[in-house]
Design an enzyme around this catalytic site. Structure first.
Site, PDB file in Angstrom:
ATOM      1  N   GLN A   1      68.356  50.022  -6.305  1.00  0.00           N
ATOM      2  CA  GLN A   1      68.704  50.173  -8.491  1.00  0.00           C
ATOM      3  C   GLN A   1      69.084  48.482  -8.739  1.00  0.00           C
ATOM      4  OE1 GLN A   1      68.766  51.914 -10.376  1.00  0.00           O
ATOM      5  NE2 GLN A   1      68.054  53.777  -9.243  1.00  0.00           N
ATOM      6  N   SER A   2      68.014  47.126  -8.325  1.00  0.00           N
ATOM      7  CA  SER A   2      68.816  46.252  -8.416  1.00  0.00           C
ATOM      8  C   SER A   2      68.389  45.993 -10.296  1.00  0.00           C
ATOM      9  CB  SER A   2      67.219  45.325  -7.497  1.00  0.00           C
ATOM     10  OG  SER A   2      67.409  43.990  -8.685  1.00  0.00           O
TER      11      SER A   2
END
Ligand SMILES: *Cc1c(COP(=O)(O)O)cnc(C)c1O
Length: 335
Positions: A74-75
Protein backbone atom coordinates in the site's frame (compact mmCIF):
# COMPACT_ATOMS: atom_id res chain seq x y z
CA UNK A 1 20.84 27.34 -2.42
CA UNK A 2 18.27 25.08 -4.10
CA UNK A 3 18.07 26.97 -7.40
CA UNK A 4 20.78 25.01 -9.25
CA UNK A 5 18.85 21.74 -8.91
CA UNK A 6 16.46 20.78 -11.73
CA UNK A 7 12.86 20.74 -10.54
CA UNK A 8 9.50 20.05 -12.14
CA UNK A 9 6.20 21.48 -10.97
CA UNK A 10 4.15 18.45 -9.88
CA UNK A 11 2.71 19.49 -6.50
CA UNK A 12 0.09 22.06 -5.58
CA UNK A 13 2.16 24.52 -3.58
CA UNK A 14 2.17 26.12 -1.14
CA UNK A 15 -0.01 23.70 0.79
CA UNK A 16 -2.25 25.31 3.42
CA UNK A 17 -1.20 25.86 7.03
CA UNK A 18 -4.30 25.76 9.22
CA UNK A 19 -5.15 25.86 12.92
CA UNK A 20 -6.81 22.82 14.51
CA UNK A 21 -9.02 24.51 17.11
CA UNK A 22 -11.28 21.55 17.85
CA UNK A 23 -8.45 19.04 18.21
CA UNK A 24 -6.50 21.51 20.38
CA UNK A 25 -9.57 21.95 22.62
CA UNK A 26 -10.20 18.20 22.80
CA UNK A 27 -6.63 17.49 23.92
CA UNK A 28 -6.40 20.57 26.17
CA UNK A 29 -2.66 20.82 25.59
CA UNK A 30 -0.61 22.79 23.10
CA UNK A 31 -2.03 24.89 20.28
CA UNK A 32 -1.97 22.53 17.30
CA UNK A 33 -1.69 23.62 13.69
CA UNK A 34 -1.60 21.41 10.64
CA UNK A 35 0.52 21.71 7.50
CA UNK A 36 -1.57 20.16 4.75
CA UNK A 37 0.91 18.16 2.71
CA UNK A 38 -1.95 15.71 2.25
CA UNK A 39 -3.10 18.40 -0.24
CA UNK A 40 -0.11 18.37 -2.59
CA UNK A 41 -2.25 16.99 -5.41
CA UNK A 42 -0.62 14.42 -7.72
CA UNK A 43 -3.22 11.70 -7.32
CA UNK A 44 -4.71 12.53 -3.90
CA UNK A 45 -1.66 14.15 -2.36
CA UNK A 46 1.07 13.32 0.11
CA UNK A 47 4.70 14.05 0.89
CA UNK A 48 6.14 12.12 -2.06
CA UNK A 49 4.92 14.78 -4.51
CA UNK A 50 7.56 17.23 -3.23
CA UNK A 51 10.36 14.68 -3.53
CA UNK A 52 9.22 13.67 -7.02
CA UNK A 53 9.55 17.25 -8.27
CA UNK A 54 13.32 16.86 -7.92
CA UNK A 55 13.58 13.13 -8.66
CA UNK A 56 11.55 13.20 -11.86
CA UNK A 57 13.43 16.29 -13.06
CA UNK A 58 16.64 14.30 -12.70
CA UNK A 59 15.03 11.35 -14.50
CA UNK A 60 14.07 13.60 -17.40
CA UNK A 61 17.50 15.22 -17.50
CA UNK A 62 18.96 11.74 -17.90
CA UNK A 63 16.54 10.97 -20.73
CA UNK A 64 14.93 8.09 -18.82
CA UNK A 65 11.94 6.38 -20.43
CA UNK A 66 10.95 4.30 -17.41
CA UNK A 67 11.12 4.80 -13.64
CA UNK A 68 11.32 1.87 -11.27
CA UNK A 69 10.82 2.00 -7.54
CA UNK A 70 9.95 -0.23 -4.59
CA UNK A 71 7.74 -0.06 -1.52
CA UNK A 72 5.13 -1.92 0.49
CA UNK A 73 1.87 -3.15 -1.06
CA UNK A 74 0.00 0.00 0.00
CA UNK A 75 2.91 2.36 -0.72
CA UNK A 76 1.91 6.00 -1.17
CA UNK A 77 5.32 6.60 -2.71
CA UNK A 78 4.61 3.99 -5.39
CA UNK A 79 1.22 5.58 -6.10
CA UNK A 80 2.60 9.10 -6.51
CA UNK A 81 5.53 7.83 -8.59
CA UNK A 82 3.05 6.09 -10.90
CA UNK A 83 1.05 9.32 -11.14
CA UNK A 84 4.13 11.46 -11.88
CA UNK A 85 5.29 9.02 -14.55
CA UNK A 86 1.87 9.06 -16.22
CA UNK A 87 1.82 12.84 -16.21
CA UNK A 88 5.27 13.01 -17.79
CA UNK A 89 4.58 10.31 -20.38
CA UNK A 90 7.01 7.84 -18.85
CA UNK A 91 6.55 4.18 -17.93
CA UNK A 92 6.49 3.14 -14.30
CA UNK A 93 7.33 -0.25 -12.81
CA UNK A 94 6.70 -1.02 -9.14
CA UNK A 95 8.15 -3.77 -6.96
CA UNK A 96 5.89 -4.15 -3.94
CA UNK A 97 6.65 -6.07 -0.75
CA UNK A 98 3.69 -7.77 0.94
CA UNK A 99 5.05 -6.61 4.27
CA UNK A 100 1.96 -6.96 6.48
CA UNK A 101 0.94 -10.44 5.37
CA UNK A 102 -2.66 -9.14 5.17
CA UNK A 103 -4.79 -11.17 2.80
CA UNK A 104 -7.87 -8.94 2.85
CA UNK A 105 -9.35 -8.37 -0.59
CA UNK A 106 -9.37 -4.60 -0.10
CA UNK A 107 -5.79 -4.58 1.13
CA UNK A 108 -4.59 -6.44 -1.94
CA UNK A 109 -6.66 -4.69 -4.60
CA UNK A 110 -8.03 -1.40 -3.25
CA UNK A 111 -6.47 1.83 -1.96
CA UNK A 112 -3.10 2.69 -3.46
CA UNK A 113 -2.91 -0.49 -5.57
CA UNK A 114 -6.08 0.46 -7.39
CA UNK A 115 -4.61 3.88 -8.15
CA UNK A 116 -1.25 2.41 -9.29
CA UNK A 117 -3.15 0.33 -11.83
CA UNK A 118 -5.26 3.29 -12.95
CA UNK A 119 -2.08 5.25 -13.70
CA UNK A 120 -0.87 2.39 -15.89
CA UNK A 121 2.02 1.21 -13.71
CA UNK A 122 3.17 -2.40 -13.98
CA UNK A 123 3.50 -4.21 -10.66
CA UNK A 124 5.33 -7.22 -9.33
CA UNK A 125 5.04 -8.48 -5.76
CA UNK A 126 7.61 -9.83 -3.33
CA UNK A 127 7.13 -11.85 -0.14
CA UNK A 128 8.08 -10.13 3.13
CA UNK A 129 11.62 -10.15 4.46
CA UNK A 130 13.68 -9.78 1.27
CA UNK A 131 16.24 -7.03 0.83
CA UNK A 132 14.04 -4.75 -1.26
CA UNK A 133 16.97 -2.51 -2.26
CA UNK A 134 18.59 -5.52 -3.83
CA UNK A 135 15.32 -6.57 -5.50
CA UNK A 136 15.11 -3.10 -7.03
CA UNK A 137 18.74 -3.19 -8.20
CA UNK A 138 18.26 -6.59 -9.84
CA UNK A 139 15.25 -5.44 -11.83
CA UNK A 140 16.97 -2.20 -12.85
CA UNK A 141 20.09 -4.10 -14.00
CA UNK A 142 17.98 -6.54 -16.00
CA UNK A 143 16.27 -3.62 -17.76
CA UNK A 144 19.58 -1.92 -18.50
CA UNK A 145 20.93 -5.18 -19.89
CA UNK A 146 18.26 -5.08 -22.59
CA UNK A 147 19.06 -1.47 -23.40
CA UNK A 148 16.43 0.46 -21.50
CA UNK A 149 17.13 3.91 -20.06
CA UNK A 150 15.90 3.39 -16.50
CA UNK A 151 15.74 5.85 -13.63
CA UNK A 152 15.83 4.04 -10.29
CA UNK A 153 14.12 5.68 -7.32
CA UNK A 154 14.88 4.34 -3.83
CA UNK A 155 12.05 3.37 -1.49
CA UNK A 156 10.17 6.44 -0.28
CA UNK A 157 12.12 8.60 -2.73
CA UNK A 158 14.59 9.13 0.09
CA UNK A 159 18.00 10.18 -1.15
CA UNK A 160 19.60 13.65 -1.18
CA UNK A 161 17.74 14.53 -4.42
CA UNK A 162 14.31 13.58 -3.03
CA UNK A 163 15.05 15.22 0.32
CA UNK A 164 15.45 18.57 -1.48
CA UNK A 165 11.64 18.53 -1.65
CA UNK A 166 11.55 18.92 2.12
CA UNK A 167 14.37 21.46 2.23
CA UNK A 168 12.09 23.68 0.15
CA UNK A 169 9.07 22.65 2.26
CA UNK A 170 10.91 23.98 5.32
CA UNK A 171 11.40 27.35 3.61
CA UNK A 172 7.70 27.35 2.65
CA UNK A 173 6.66 26.64 6.23
CA UNK A 174 8.94 29.31 7.70
CA UNK A 175 7.44 31.95 5.43
CA UNK A 176 3.93 30.81 6.41
CA UNK A 177 4.79 30.99 10.12
CA UNK A 178 6.04 34.50 9.54
CA UNK A 179 2.97 35.52 7.52
CA UNK A 180 0.68 34.13 10.24
CA UNK A 181 2.81 35.75 12.92
CA UNK A 182 3.19 32.52 14.87
CA UNK A 183 6.18 31.14 16.77
CA UNK A 184 6.38 27.37 16.47
CA UNK A 185 8.05 25.14 19.04
CA UNK A 186 8.03 21.80 17.29
CA UNK A 187 7.02 20.13 14.02
CA UNK A 188 5.71 16.58 14.43
CA UNK A 189 5.33 14.11 11.56
CA UNK A 190 5.56 10.46 10.55
CA UNK A 191 9.06 9.30 9.65
CA UNK A 192 9.82 6.22 7.57
CA UNK A 193 12.45 6.20 4.83
CA UNK A 194 13.79 9.42 6.44
CA UNK A 195 13.77 11.86 3.51
CA UNK A 196 11.04 14.05 4.93
CA UNK A 197 12.66 14.60 8.31
CA UNK A 198 16.17 14.89 6.86
CA UNK A 199 15.08 17.50 4.32
CA UNK A 200 13.04 19.45 6.88
CA UNK A 201 15.94 19.62 9.33
CA UNK A 202 18.35 20.75 6.64
CA UNK A 203 15.93 23.41 5.39
CA UNK A 204 15.19 24.74 8.87
CA UNK A 205 18.82 24.88 9.99
CA UNK A 206 19.99 26.30 6.64
CA UNK A 207 17.51 29.12 7.20
CA UNK A 208 18.80 29.62 10.74
CA UNK A 209 15.64 28.34 12.43
CA UNK A 210 15.95 26.46 15.73
CA UNK A 211 12.47 24.86 15.48
CA UNK A 212 12.54 21.28 16.75
CA UNK A 213 11.43 18.38 14.59
CA UNK A 214 10.08 15.17 16.10
CA UNK A 215 9.68 12.21 13.77
CA UNK A 216 7.26 9.54 14.93
CA UNK A 217 8.57 6.23 13.65
CA UNK A 218 6.40 3.76 11.76
CA UNK A 219 8.84 0.92 11.37
CA UNK A 220 12.38 0.81 12.76
CA UNK A 221 13.55 1.12 16.36
CA UNK A 222 14.58 4.59 17.53
CA UNK A 223 18.33 4.42 17.18
CA UNK A 224 18.12 2.90 13.72
CA UNK A 225 15.60 5.55 12.64
CA UNK A 226 17.57 8.47 14.04
CA UNK A 227 20.78 7.22 12.41
CA UNK A 228 19.00 6.92 9.04
CA UNK A 229 17.67 10.48 9.31
CA UNK A 230 21.06 11.78 10.46
CA UNK A 231 22.95 10.10 7.62
CA UNK A 232 20.57 11.40 4.98
CA UNK A 233 20.45 14.89 6.54
CA UNK A 234 24.27 15.07 6.41
CA UNK A 235 24.31 13.94 2.77
CA UNK A 236 21.56 16.44 1.89
CA UNK A 237 23.36 19.29 3.66
CA UNK A 238 26.48 18.43 1.70
CA UNK A 239 24.44 18.40 -1.50
CA UNK A 240 23.38 22.01 -0.96
CA UNK A 241 26.92 23.07 -0.11
CA UNK A 242 26.53 23.17 3.67
CA UNK A 243 28.46 20.21 5.06
CA UNK A 244 28.36 19.90 8.83
CA UNK A 245 25.07 21.81 9.10
CA UNK A 246 23.28 19.10 11.08
CA UNK A 247 24.30 17.86 14.51
CA UNK A 248 23.37 14.36 15.65
CA UNK A 249 21.56 15.96 18.60
CA UNK A 250 19.24 17.75 16.14
CA UNK A 251 17.73 14.43 15.11
CA UNK A 252 14.88 13.18 17.30
CA UNK A 253 12.61 10.25 16.61
CA UNK A 254 10.11 8.55 18.88
CA UNK A 255 9.42 4.97 17.80
CA UNK A 256 7.08 3.95 20.63
CA UNK A 257 3.96 3.99 18.44
CA UNK A 258 4.80 1.38 15.80
CA UNK A 259 2.72 -1.38 17.42
CA UNK A 260 3.08 -4.82 15.86
CA UNK A 261 4.88 -3.48 12.82
CA UNK A 262 4.87 -1.43 9.65
CA UNK A 263 1.41 -1.09 8.17
CA UNK A 264 -0.33 -2.75 11.12
CA UNK A 265 -2.92 -0.51 12.73
CA UNK A 266 -2.97 -0.05 16.51
CA UNK A 267 -5.91 0.79 18.81
CA UNK A 268 -4.24 4.18 19.28
CA UNK A 269 -3.85 4.84 15.55
CA UNK A 270 -7.51 3.97 15.02
CA UNK A 271 -8.45 6.34 17.85
CA UNK A 272 -6.36 9.06 16.19
CA UNK A 273 -8.16 8.51 12.88
CA UNK A 274 -11.55 8.93 14.59
CA UNK A 275 -10.43 11.96 16.62
CA UNK A 276 -8.90 13.88 13.70
CA UNK A 277 -11.86 13.05 11.45
CA UNK A 278 -14.40 14.15 14.06
CA UNK A 279 -12.72 17.31 15.35
CA UNK A 280 -11.16 19.25 12.47
CA UNK A 281 -12.30 16.88 9.69
CA UNK A 282 -8.83 15.65 8.79
CA UNK A 283 -8.39 12.20 7.22
CA UNK A 284 -5.41 10.20 8.47
CA UNK A 285 -4.08 6.81 7.34
CA UNK A 286 -3.24 3.77 9.51
CA UNK A 287 0.32 3.31 8.20
CA UNK A 288 1.86 6.76 8.70
CA UNK A 289 -0.12 9.83 9.66
CA UNK A 290 -2.32 8.12 12.27
CA UNK A 291 0.72 6.60 13.97
CA UNK A 292 2.28 10.06 14.08
CA UNK A 293 -0.98 11.51 15.40
CA UNK A 294 -1.24 8.77 18.03
CA UNK A 295 2.21 9.86 19.22
CA UNK A 296 1.18 13.50 19.30
CA UNK A 297 -1.97 12.62 21.29
CA UNK A 298 -0.14 10.38 23.77
CA UNK A 299 2.76 12.77 24.33
CA UNK A 300 0.24 15.55 24.95
CA UNK A 301 -1.66 13.40 27.46
CA UNK A 302 1.65 12.61 29.17
CA UNK A 303 2.45 16.33 29.41
CA UNK A 304 5.44 16.32 27.07
CA UNK A 305 3.60 18.78 24.84
CA UNK A 306 2.03 21.42 27.03
CA UNK A 307 -0.32 24.34 27.22
CA UNK A 308 1.37 27.46 25.89
CA UNK A 309 3.36 25.56 23.29
CA UNK A 310 2.59 25.63 19.59
CA UNK A 311 2.96 22.43 17.59
CA UNK A 312 2.66 21.98 13.84
CA UNK A 313 1.52 18.54 12.74
CA UNK A 314 2.94 17.98 9.28
CA UNK A 315 0.29 15.87 7.54
CA UNK A 316 2.27 13.74 5.10
CA UNK A 317 -0.80 12.26 3.40
CA UNK A 318 -1.72 8.60 3.09
CA UNK A 319 -5.53 8.60 3.25
CA UNK A 320 -5.56 6.94 -0.17
CA UNK A 321 -4.90 3.69 1.70
CA UNK A 322 -8.00 3.99 3.92
CA UNK A 323 -10.13 1.90 1.58
CA UNK A 324 -7.53 -0.89 1.90
CA UNK A 325 -8.09 -0.93 5.65
CA UNK A 326 -11.86 -1.33 5.87
CA UNK A 327 -11.25 -4.37 8.12
CA UNK A 328 -10.14 -1.96 10.86
CA UNK A 329 -13.34 0.05 10.93
CA UNK A 330 -16.85 -0.80 11.93
CA UNK A 331 -18.42 0.13 8.63
CA UNK A 332 -21.25 -2.34 9.31
CA UNK A 333 -22.39 -0.25 12.26
CA UNK A 334 -24.38 1.84 9.83
CA UNK A 335 -27.58 -0.13 9.29
C1 LIG B 1 6.34 7.98 2.93
C2 LIG B 1 5.41 8.55 3.92
C3 LIG B 1 5.86 9.07 5.15
C4 LIG B 1 7.27 8.99 5.59
O1 LIG B 1 8.11 9.88 4.93
P1 LIG B 1 9.63 9.49 4.75
O2 LIG B 1 10.20 10.57 3.98
O3 LIG B 1 9.63 8.15 4.05
O4 LIG B 1 10.23 9.34 6.11
C5 LIG B 1 4.94 9.64 6.00
N1 LIG B 1 3.64 9.66 5.69
C6 LIG B 1 3.17 9.17 4.53
C7 LIG B 1 1.71 9.22 4.30
C8 LIG B 1 4.03 8.59 3.61
O5 LIG B 1 3.54 8.07 2.49
Amino acid sequence: MIDPFPRLSLAHLPTPLEPMPRLSAALDGPEIWIKRDDCTGLSTGGNKARKLEFLMAEAQAQGAEIVVTQGATQSNHARQTAAAAAKLGMECHLILEDRTGYNYENYRFNGNILIDVLHGATIEHRPPGLDMRQELDLIVEAMRDVGRNVYSIPGGGSNPTGALGYVTAAFEMLSQFEAQGIAVDCIVHATGSAGTQAGLLVGLRAAGSPIKVLGIGVNAPRNHQEEAVYRLACATAERIGKPGLIARADVAANCDYVGLGYGMATDESNEAIDLFAQTDAILLDPVYSAKAASGLIDLTRKGQFRNGERIVFLHTGGAASLSAYTHEFDTMAVA
